[in-house]
Design an enzyme around this catalytic site. Structure first.
Site, PDB file in Angstrom:
ATOM      1  N   TYR A 164      -7.445  15.514  -6.190  1.00  0.00           N
ATOM      2  CA  TYR A 164      -6.576  14.796  -7.138  1.00  0.00           C
ATOM      3  C   TYR A 164      -5.583  15.767  -7.773  1.00  0.00           C
ATOM      4  CZ  TYR A 164      -5.420  11.771 -11.160  1.00  0.00           C
ATOM      5  OH  TYR A 164      -4.762  11.015 -12.107  1.00  0.00           O
TER       6      TYR A 164
ATOM      7  N   ASP B 245       0.888  -1.168   0.000  1.00  0.00           N
ATOM      8  CA  ASP B 245       0.000   0.000   0.000  1.00  0.00           C
ATOM      9  C   ASP B 245       0.922   1.213   0.000  1.00  0.00           C
ATOM     10  OD1 ASP B 245      -1.501   2.246   0.638  1.00  0.00           O
ATOM     11  OD2 ASP B 245      -2.824   1.164   1.995  1.00  0.00           O
TER      12      ASP B 245
ATOM     13  N   SER C 143      -0.209  13.514 -13.788  1.00  0.00           N
ATOM     14  CA  SER C 143      -1.464  13.645 -14.541  1.00  0.00           C
ATOM     15  C   SER C 143      -1.471  14.978 -15.262  1.00  0.00           C
ATOM     16  CB  SER C 143      -2.651  13.589 -13.579  1.00  0.00           C
ATOM     17  OG  SER C 143      -3.839  13.996 -14.229  1.00  0.00           O
TER      18      SER C 143
ATOM     19  N   LYS D 191      -1.482  15.580  -7.366  1.00  0.00           N
ATOM     20  CA  LYS D 191      -0.592  15.393  -8.520  1.00  0.00           C
ATOM     21  C   LYS D 191       0.354  16.589  -8.693  1.00  0.00           C
ATOM     22  CE  LYS D 191      -1.933  11.288  -9.982  1.00  0.00           C
ATOM     23  NZ  LYS D 191      -1.032  10.124  -9.962  1.00  0.00           N
TER      24      LYS D 191
HETATM   25  P1  NAD Z   1      -5.967   1.783 -12.498  1.00  0.00           P
HETATM   26  O1  NAD Z   1      -7.079   2.021 -11.553  1.00  0.00           O
HETATM   27  O2  NAD Z   1      -6.174   0.955 -13.718  1.00  0.00           O
HETATM   28  O3  NAD Z   1      -4.709   1.190 -11.712  1.00  0.00           O
HETATM   29  C1  NAD Z   1      -4.278   1.729 -10.494  1.00  0.00           C
HETATM   30  C2  NAD Z   1      -3.610   0.606  -9.723  1.00  0.00           C
HETATM   31  O4  NAD Z   1      -3.116   1.168  -8.511  1.00  0.00           O
HETATM   32  C3  NAD Z   1      -4.579  -0.518  -9.361  1.00  0.00           C
HETATM   33  O5  NAD Z   1      -4.019  -1.771  -9.672  1.00  0.00           O
HETATM   34  C4  NAD Z   1      -4.769  -0.342  -7.865  1.00  0.00           C
HETATM   35  O6  NAD Z   1      -5.006  -1.577  -7.188  1.00  0.00           O
HETATM   36  C5  NAD Z   1      -3.457   0.279  -7.467  1.00  0.00           C
HETATM   37  N1  NAD Z   1      -3.543   1.026  -6.224  1.00  0.00           N
HETATM   38  C6  NAD Z   1      -4.536   1.848  -5.808  1.00  0.00           C
HETATM   39  N2  NAD Z   1      -4.271   2.307  -4.588  1.00  0.00           N
HETATM   40  C7  NAD Z   1      -3.083   1.755  -4.220  1.00  0.00           C
HETATM   41  C8  NAD Z   1      -2.298   1.838  -3.057  1.00  0.00           C
HETATM   42  N3  NAD Z   1      -2.675   2.577  -2.001  1.00  0.00           N
HETATM   43  N4  NAD Z   1      -1.136   1.152  -3.031  1.00  0.00           N
HETATM   44  C9  NAD Z   1      -0.753   0.388  -4.081  1.00  0.00           C
HETATM   45  N5  NAD Z   1      -1.470   0.255  -5.188  1.00  0.00           N
HETATM   46  C10 NAD Z   1      -2.630   0.937  -5.261  1.00  0.00           C
HETATM   47  O7  NAD Z   1      -5.435   3.243 -12.881  1.00  0.00           O
HETATM   48  P2  NAD Z   1      -4.496   3.746 -14.054  1.00  0.00           P
HETATM   49  O8  NAD Z   1      -5.355   4.535 -14.953  1.00  0.00           O
HETATM   50  O9  NAD Z   1      -3.641   2.663 -14.590  1.00  0.00           O
HETATM   51  O10 NAD Z   1      -3.626   4.799 -13.212  1.00  0.00           O
HETATM   52  C11 NAD Z   1      -2.241   4.667 -12.969  1.00  0.00           C
HETATM   53  C12 NAD Z   1      -1.689   6.034 -12.637  1.00  0.00           C
HETATM   54  O11 NAD Z   1      -1.905   6.916 -13.753  1.00  0.00           O
HETATM   55  C13 NAD Z   1      -2.352   6.712 -11.434  1.00  0.00           C
HETATM   56  O12 NAD Z   1      -1.373   7.360 -10.658  1.00  0.00           O
HETATM   57  C14 NAD Z   1      -3.275   7.711 -12.063  1.00  0.00           C
HETATM   58  O13 NAD Z   1      -3.536   8.827 -11.223  1.00  0.00           O
HETATM   59  C15 NAD Z   1      -2.484   8.103 -13.296  1.00  0.00           C
HETATM   60  N6  NAD Z   1      -3.307   8.698 -14.353  1.00  0.00           N
HETATM   61  C16 NAD Z   1      -4.329   7.971 -14.928  1.00  0.00           C
HETATM   62  C17 NAD Z   1      -5.102   8.585 -15.909  1.00  0.00           C
HETATM   63  C18 NAD Z   1      -6.253   7.876 -16.586  1.00  0.00           C
HETATM   64  O14 NAD Z   1      -7.029   8.549 -17.299  1.00  0.00           O
HETATM   65  N7  NAD Z   1      -6.388   6.566 -16.456  1.00  0.00           N
HETATM   66  C19 NAD Z   1      -4.823   9.907 -16.307  1.00  0.00           C
HETATM   67  C20 NAD Z   1      -3.781  10.586 -15.705  1.00  0.00           C
HETATM   68  C21 NAD Z   1      -3.023   9.966 -14.727  1.00  0.00           C
END
Ligand code: NAD
Length: 258
Positions: free
Chosen positions: A151, A59, A138, A155
């Site tokens: 959020y 975590d 992000s 970020k």
């Molecule tokens: P996702 O939800 O598909 O994956 C996120 C993963 O992080 C999951 O496997 C979850 O179990 C894990 N997670 C959540 N809380 C956690 C914790 N406390 N400790 C360890 N693991 C944890 O999301 P994603 O879209 O692949 O996002 C990955 C990163 O990209 C994030 O930091 C997100 O903010 C960033 N991001 C995503 C987007 C988007 O549109 N998907 C856009 C900009 C930035």
């Protein structure tokens, strides 16, 4: 292969972007420790990736978890070459609709996690002698949203920490590069969860997101996890050997659009 012989830790590896990074890193020759809070999913991914991958339950908001994982990496590998801080949570809620618990959860998981990660892993990164950190921020770190202040602020903290730590290591004469990638709307479970309930609502929201990204007009799509993974690879390998402290948007031009 761009990461041959390198040991990497990827957080949030069970999710959309994290899994794409882990897969690409293995294909490029790295030994990848896939870390996530989702036990079944992360062990399944590591199993699928075979002997080039291991799994760790972590975590990212819990310092004791970081210390435990650092000890395990120290015992097994003695060093860490590549660290990707990708885990994160998302969720809507403007200032009129969020409470203290909501705010603090976002800071803990999306921002404080970077502090814990870098502090806990610093000895192992120094032991590498040639290490990189990539933080997954992000578009909202660059262009905050009224609908997601917790959020956006978290970020933005990740972004500031990236630059502070990049300077810290470099000014001490230590080769630990620290950079950030900033994805726009990326087709992952996190994004799909926010599209809406009905088919019509989801299609309309997807079209709106395509329109936010200037390259969406030419491609009809938003960001794919593989787009982000390739940017993370660039900042994690020798192709970026003299780059530290940068923001690399992976957003089809959204961060510069009017
Ligand atoms: P996702 O939800 O598909 O994956 C996120 C993963 O992080 C999951 O496997 C979850 O179990 C894990 N997670 C959540 N809380 C956690 C914790 N406390 N400790 C360890 N693991 C944890 O999301 P994603 O879209 O692949 O996002 C990955 C990163 O990209 C994030 O930091 C997100 O903010 C960033 N991001 C995503 C987007 C988007 O549109 N998907 C856009 C900009 C930035």
């Amino acid at each position: 292969m761009k990461l041959a012989g390198r040991t990497a830790l990827v957080t949030g590896a069970a999710g959309g972007i994290g899994a794409a990074v882990a897969r690409l890193f293995v294909a490029e020759g790295a030994q990848v420790i896939c870390a996530d809070v989702s036990r079944d999913a992360v062990f399944a991914l590591a199993g699928e990736l075979g002997e080039s991958a291991g799994a760790a339950l972590l975590d990212v908001g819990e310092r004791t978890d970081w210390d435990r994982v650092a000890e395990a990496i120290e015992r097994r590998h003695g060093r860490l070459d590549v660290l990707v801080n990708n885990a994160g949570i998302s969720g809507l809620g403007d200032i009129d609709h969020i409470d203290t618990e909501f705010w603090e959860r976002f800071q803990r998981i999306n921002a404080d996690s970077i502090f814990h990660s870098v502090q806990a892993m610093a000895p192992l990164l120094r032991a590498s002698g040639h290490a990189t950190i990539v933080n997954v921020g992000s578009l909202l770190a660059l262009r905050p949203s009224a609908a997601l202040p917790a959020y956006s602020a978290a970020k933005a903290s990740l972004r500031a920490q990236t630059k502070a730590y990049a300077l810290h290591f470099a000014e001490k004469g230590e080769y630990v590069r620290v950079n950030a990638v900033h994805p726009g709307s990326t087709l992952t479970p996190m994004m799909e969860a926010n599209l809406g309930a009905s088919e019509g609502e989801r299609a309309a929201n997807y079209a709106r997101r395509v329109a936010v990204h200037p390259l969406g007009a030419a491609t009809g799509r938003i960001v794919l996890p593989e787009d982000v993974a390739k940017a993370v690879l660039f900042l994690s390998c020798e192709d970026s050997a003299f780059i530290t402290g940068i923001d690399l948007p992976v957003d089809g031009g959204a961060s510069i659009a009017g």
